[in-house]
Design a protein around this motif. Structure first.
Motif, PDB file in Angstrom:
ATOM      1  N   PRO A   1       1.038  -1.372  -0.058  1.00  0.00           N
ATOM      2  CA  PRO A   1      -0.033  -0.027  -0.148  1.00  0.00           C
ATOM      3  C   PRO A   1       0.887   1.098   0.062  1.00  0.00           C
ATOM      4  O   PRO A   1       2.113   1.155   0.339  1.00  0.00           O
ATOM      5  N   ASN A   2       0.352   2.284  -0.511  1.00  0.00           N
ATOM      6  CA  ASN A   2       1.017   3.716  -0.330  1.00  0.00           C
ATOM      7  C   ASN A   2       1.233   4.198   1.009  1.00  0.00           C
ATOM      8  O   ASN A   2       0.489   3.676   1.965  1.00  0.00           O
ATOM      9  N   PHE A   3       2.390   5.072   1.092  1.00  0.00           N
ATOM     10  CA  PHE A   3       2.688   5.570   2.571  1.00  0.00           C
ATOM     11  C   PHE A   3       1.672   6.279   2.808  1.00  0.00           C
ATOM     12  O   PHE A   3       1.472   7.394   1.886  1.00  0.00           O
ATOM     13  N   ASP A   4       1.102   6.400   3.986  1.00  0.00           N
ATOM     14  CA  ASP A   4       0.071   7.734   4.309  1.00  0.00           C
ATOM     15  C   ASP A   4       0.958   8.707   4.844  1.00  0.00           C
ATOM     16  O   ASP A   4       1.626   8.639   5.771  1.00  0.00           O
ATOM     17  N   PRO A   5       0.995   9.928   4.083  1.00  0.00           N
ATOM     18  CA  PRO A   5       1.609  11.231   4.319  1.00  0.00           C
ATOM     19  C   PRO A   5       1.747  11.618   5.721  1.00  0.00           C
ATOM     20  O   PRO A   5       2.541  12.078   6.336  1.00  0.00           O
TER      21      PRO A   5
ATOM     22  N   ILE B   1      11.508   8.161   0.920  1.00  0.00           N
ATOM     23  CA  ILE B   1       9.929   7.523   0.864  1.00  0.00           C
ATOM     24  C   ILE B   1       9.333   8.201  -0.032  1.00  0.00           C
ATOM     25  O   ILE B   1       8.523   7.616  -0.755  1.00  0.00           O
ATOM     26  N   ASP B   2       9.568   9.563  -0.166  1.00  0.00           N
ATOM     27  CA  ASP B   2       8.948  10.241  -1.377  1.00  0.00           C
ATOM     28  C   ASP B   2       9.174   9.710  -2.603  1.00  0.00           C
ATOM     29  O   ASP B   2       8.124   9.535  -3.487  1.00  0.00           O
ATOM     30  N   ARG B   3      10.323   9.229  -2.898  1.00  0.00           N
ATOM     31  CA  ARG B   3      10.683   8.462  -4.115  1.00  0.00           C
ATOM     32  C   ARG B   3      10.058   7.053  -4.229  1.00  0.00           C
ATOM     33  O   ARG B   3       9.648   6.751  -5.306  1.00  0.00           O
ATOM     34  N   MET B   4      10.055   6.491  -3.121  1.00  0.00           N
ATOM     35  CA  MET B   4       9.541   4.979  -3.224  1.00  0.00           C
ATOM     36  C   MET B   4       8.110   5.110  -3.605  1.00  0.00           C
ATOM     37  O   MET B   4       7.573   4.340  -4.148  1.00  0.00           O
ATOM     38  N   GLN B   5       7.465   6.080  -2.905  1.00  0.00           N
ATOM     39  CA  GLN B   5       5.908   6.293  -2.993  1.00  0.00           C
ATOM     40  C   GLN B   5       5.606   6.576  -4.691  1.00  0.00           C
ATOM     41  O   GLN B   5       4.720   5.869  -5.104  1.00  0.00           O
ATOM     42  N   LYS B   6       6.445   7.301  -5.359  1.00  0.00           N
ATOM     43  CA  LYS B   6       6.044   7.371  -6.856  1.00  0.00           C
ATOM     44  C   LYS B   6       6.200   6.152  -7.610  1.00  0.00           C
ATOM     45  O   LYS B   6       5.318   5.787  -8.343  1.00  0.00           O
ATOM     46  N   VAL B   7       7.143   5.241  -7.104  1.00  0.00           N
ATOM     47  CA  VAL B   7       7.364   3.963  -7.592  1.00  0.00           C
ATOM     48  C   VAL B   7       6.270   3.036  -7.376  1.00  0.00           C
ATOM     49  O   VAL B   7       5.717   2.249  -8.482  1.00  0.00           O
TER      50      VAL B   7
ATOM     51  N   GLU C   1      11.747  -5.282  -1.210  1.00  0.00           N
ATOM     52  CA  GLU C   1      12.607  -5.447  -0.014  1.00  0.00           C
ATOM     53  C   GLU C   1      13.028  -3.819   0.276  1.00  0.00           C
ATOM     54  O   GLU C   1      13.211  -3.572   1.496  1.00  0.00           O
ATOM     55  N   ARG C   2      13.063  -3.151  -0.691  1.00  0.00           N
ATOM     56  CA  ARG C   2      13.171  -1.809  -0.585  1.00  0.00           C
ATOM     57  C   ARG C   2      12.299  -1.163   0.301  1.00  0.00           C
ATOM     58  O   ARG C   2      12.281  -0.200   1.356  1.00  0.00           O
ATOM     59  N   ASN C   3      10.958  -1.392   0.005  1.00  0.00           N
ATOM     60  CA  ASN C   3       9.871  -0.836   0.669  1.00  0.00           C
ATOM     61  C   ASN C   3       9.693  -1.476   2.236  1.00  0.00           C
ATOM     62  O   ASN C   3       9.449  -0.724   3.308  1.00  0.00           O
ATOM     63  N   MET C   4      10.173  -2.559   2.061  1.00  0.00           N
ATOM     64  CA  MET C   4      10.256  -3.324   3.525  1.00  0.00           C
ATOM     65  C   MET C   4      11.263  -2.337   4.582  1.00  0.00           C
ATOM     66  O   MET C   4      10.833  -2.110   5.821  1.00  0.00           O
TER      67      MET C   4
ATOM     68  N   GLY D   1      19.492  -0.890  -1.245  1.00  0.00           N
ATOM     69  CA  GLY D   1      18.056  -0.521  -1.089  1.00  0.00           C
ATOM     70  C   GLY D   1      17.920   1.036  -0.961  1.00  0.00           C
ATOM     71  O   GLY D   1      16.564   1.397  -0.988  1.00  0.00           O
ATOM     72  N   PHE D   2      18.908   1.813  -1.406  1.00  0.00           N
ATOM     73  CA  PHE D   2      18.573   3.152  -1.407  1.00  0.00           C
ATOM     74  C   PHE D   2      18.674   3.774  -2.639  1.00  0.00           C
ATOM     75  O   PHE D   2      19.434   3.164  -3.449  1.00  0.00           O
ATOM     76  N   PHE D   3      17.834   4.847  -2.992  1.00  0.00           N
ATOM     77  CA  PHE D   3      17.981   5.382  -4.533  1.00  0.00           C
ATOM     78  C   PHE D   3      19.034   6.238  -4.678  1.00  0.00           C
ATOM     79  O   PHE D   3      19.678   6.686  -5.709  1.00  0.00           O
ATOM     80  N   ASN D   4      19.487   6.921  -3.173  1.00  0.00           N
ATOM     81  CA  ASN D   4      20.730   7.767  -3.273  1.00  0.00           C
ATOM     82  C   ASN D   4      21.757   7.327  -2.295  1.00  0.00           C
ATOM     83  O   ASN D   4      21.560   7.957  -1.283  1.00  0.00           O
ATOM     84  N   PRO D   5      22.484   6.354  -2.531  1.00  0.00           N
ATOM     85  CA  PRO D   5      23.542   5.971  -1.436  1.00  0.00           C
ATOM     86  C   PRO D   5      24.564   6.763  -0.897  1.00  0.00           C
ATOM     87  O   PRO D   5      24.804   6.954   0.239  1.00  0.00           O
ATOM     88  N   GLN D   6      24.983   7.793  -1.747  1.00  0.00           N
ATOM     89  CA  GLN D   6      25.770   9.025  -1.493  1.00  0.00           C
ATOM     90  C   GLN D   6      25.045   9.765  -0.442  1.00  0.00           C
ATOM     91  O   GLN D   6      25.858  10.450   0.280  1.00  0.00           O
ATOM     92  N   GLY D   7      23.634  10.282  -0.746  1.00  0.00           N
ATOM     93  CA  GLY D   7      22.988  11.080   0.202  1.00  0.00           C
ATOM     94  C   GLY D   7      23.123  10.313   1.645  1.00  0.00           C
ATOM     95  O   GLY D   7      23.139  11.121   2.654  1.00  0.00           O
ATOM     96  N   PHE D   8      23.022   8.962   1.670  1.00  0.00           N
ATOM     97  CA  PHE D   8      22.743   8.283   2.873  1.00  0.00           C
ATOM     98  C   PHE D   8      24.198   8.357   3.819  1.00  0.00           C
ATOM     99  O   PHE D   8      24.244   8.868   4.753  1.00  0.00           O
ATOM    100  N   LEU D   9      25.325   8.329   2.939  1.00  0.00           N
ATOM    101  CA  LEU D   9      26.623   8.570   3.651  1.00  0.00           C
ATOM    102  C   LEU D   9      27.086   9.965   4.055  1.00  0.00           C
ATOM    103  O   LEU D   9      27.699  10.032   5.035  1.00  0.00           O
TER     104      LEU D   9
END
Length: 595
Positions: free
Chosen positions: A339-343, A367-373, A433-436, A454-462
């Motif tokens: 299901p979609n994430f509830d904002p 989460i915003d990017r995952m919601q779109k997918v 798995e990403r959603n989880m 599982g990240f769209f932007n792993p550089q941003g994570f680091l």
């Protein structure tokens, strides 16, 4: 080919990377005492090409049109001109020939291809074939240029290097991150530099290896290289081979591949003829497993080609139709789409974590990017079911989705908004798995260890982790803080608490090397095991921008097996007892995803 050809049958050569048929055509013309004139196609060159062809038809010269994929409209004109001339063959000189070179292009006129003789000139395969081509095209004068004792070994070394850098391309990202078009011009420029350098040396003066290495690795060959890690590889080859050791009797590039230094070309050709036809990957600095990678890539390419030319229509025979098969798969996937994430819920949880915390900001963006997918996947599958039922019209995007789902590939519309994967099954599993991971992090607690794949932007994570550590230490500045890492001995299941500082990262693999768990260091790959799973890595930040220990191997981390700037994340430093140069030649990297 020349014997088979006729004046009004063009000869079309398809350009392969690393080879150019032009010198061969010109040499053949010289041998047959024909004049060969060439024009390189491009903007505004059609006028010169027309004049040259008219002259060729009258005087019987050979005309060579190069890079014709840049002048496709003119190719149609040639086709029509030759079709007209077929009716009046007496207007055509009998020795006239038209040679065309082009890259493979989907819009090249098919009729012109059908009326032509087609050939391709591929670079030689293997060290023996590469050296044979180099020395076969070399003149005796070139070999006699210098009396210096350094000259012949240096020319042979550059020829060997030339063959190796070309051959490494076939191993894909293990060989070069980006396949470069190294050709004979690079070899010639390097040899000419060596000639000039030896001419400038005083009697008894030694070679300036720093200069030679720089000119070969950074200028002549390096001029084509655009990737930093490929530059490092080229520099390492030159550093390992271009040394005073070169002139010792027992120097070998690899077992059985020594230096040849003869006075005459026939002696070289005779000695090269005795070499093995198939070379072990170690000759190119790679591990034995690299051959498996090469064979697998070739097979995959062949199967993809076979799949792409399969008929796309529904089968009229028995069994499940394409539409029925896709309908069933789409229905199964739709049931599994989360299901979609509830904002509002997400906002509430993030406020609880601290809305301005750098890691929380990163989580919100992911989460915003995952919601779109999630929304895109759900809407595509629903529309596809309706289109197969005939309720709505099947548009281009849905037709592409149907074809790809049937072939177990990821639909293009999903790829544009998400991540690449080799098959639809792998992609959909990663999607769940990403959603989880995001759901668990947002609605339960921050994970003890993160799955970086599982990240769209792993550089941003680091970067968020660096900010978090910097803020925790008074007086630290973000631009003075650098990443560092330790490879632990734990598996993901053994991690029961987060690290005191930084993050734990799991689910990454070593490509090109193995991992010695007992001593926590790099080791050679196990035979037939292409990827080695790494234990959990502790990534943290230190308040120092000083260079790392040179005994550590700087290992690039990539999101996918395709190693480009777009998939590069960060370097990590791995302990090794061997010289780091050894692992550079092996092409060792860390991959987040091996599918």
């Amino acid at each position: 080919m020349v014997l088979e050809s006729r004046p009004l049958v063009p000869l079309i050569g398809f350009l392969a990377m690393g080879s150019d048929p032009t010198p061969s055509i010109e040499m053949t013309a010289k041998r047959l005492e024909c004049i060969c004139q060439s024009v390189s196609m491009g903007q505004g060159q059609e006028v010169h090409a027309r004049k040259l062809i008219d002259r060729g038809l009258r005087e019987g010269i050979w005309v060579l049109l190069q890079n014709c994929h840049l002048g496709l409209e003119y190719m149609v004109e040639i086709m029509e001109q030759f079709a007209e001339l077929e009716k009046e063959p007496e207007k055509v000189h009998e020795t006239f020939r038209l040679w065309i070179t082009t890259e493979v292009h989907p819009k090249f006129p098919i009729t012109l291809l059908q009326m032509s003789i087609k050939y391709t000139c591929e670079p030689p395969s293997g060290v023996k074939a590469g050296l044979m081509r180099t020395y076969d095209s070399m003149s005796q004068d070139f070999l006699d240029y210098s009396d210096s004792p350094f000259y012949l070994p240096l020319i042979y070394t550059i020829s060997f290097l030339h063959t190796v850098v070309q051959e490494r391309r076939k191993f894909g990202p293990l060989g070069w991150n980006i396949p470069y078009e190294f050709n004979s011009a690079d070899w010639l420029a390097s040899c000419m530099f060596v000639q000039n350098h030896l001419d400038a040396l005083e009697v008894g003066q030694n070679i300036s290896w720093t200069t030679v290495r720089y000119m070969v690795s950074a200028v002549q060959y390096g001029g084509r290289v655009t990737d930093d890690y490929d530059n490092r590889l080229l520099g390492t080859f030159c550093r390992v081979w271009l040394t005073d050791q070169l002139f010792t009797e027992n120097f070998q590039f690899y077992k059985g591949y020594g230096i040849m230094a003869f006075k005459n070309i026939p002696e070289y050709l005779e000695e090269i003829e005795k070499m093995k036809t198939v070379d072990p990957p170690q000759t190119y600095g790679l591990h034995t497993n690299a051959d498996i990678t090469y064979q697998r890539n070739v097979t995959q390419e062949l199967l993809d080609t076979i799949l792409s030319i399969q008929p796309k229509e529904s089968s009229s025979g028995g069994g499940e139709t394409r539409e029925a098969s896709v309908y069933r798969q789409a229905k199964e996937m739709l049931e599994k789409v989360p299901p979609n994430f509830d904002p509002n819920e997400v906002k509430e949880r993030l406020r609880f974590y601290g809305i301005l915390n750098s890691m929380v900001i990163f989580l919100r963006q992911e989460i915003d990017r995952m919601q779109k997918v999630i929304m895109l996947v759900r809407s595509t599958l629903k529309d596809l079911l309706l289109a197969i039922d005939g309720t709505i019209i099947m548009n281009e995007a849905l037709r592409d989705s149907l074809d790809n789902i049937y072939d177990a590939k990821v639909p293009q519309i999903w790829l544009r908004r998400s991540w690449s994967s080799s098959t639809l099954g792998f992609w959909f599993t990663e999607f769940l798995e990403r959603n989880m991971q995001f759901s668990t992090w947002c609605f339960q607690a921050r994970p003890f260890s993160f799955w970086m794949t599982g990240f769209f932007n792993p550089q941003g994570f680091l970067t968020a982790m660096r900010q978090e550590v910097t803020r925790a230490h008074k007086g630290w500045a973000l631009d003075m803080v650098a990443l560092h890492n330790d490879v632990t001995k734990y598996t993901y299941e053994e991690i029961k608490a987060p690290p005191p500082e930084g993050v734990y990262v799991h689910g990454v693999f070593l490509d090109g090397a193995g991992w010695d768990r007992r001593n926590s260091r790099l080791c050679e790959s196990t035979l037939k095991v292409l990827y080695a799973a790494l234990p959990v890595i502790h990534v943290y930040a230190i308040n120092s921008t000083a260079p790392k220990d040179p005994k550590l191997y700087q290992c690039p981390v990539y999101k996918k097996p395709c190693r480009t700037d777009l998939t590069f994340i960060t370097p990590l430093w791995l302990p090794t007892i061997k010289n780091p140069d050894h692992w550079i030649l092996r092409g060792v990297a860390i991959l987040c995803d091996i599918k």
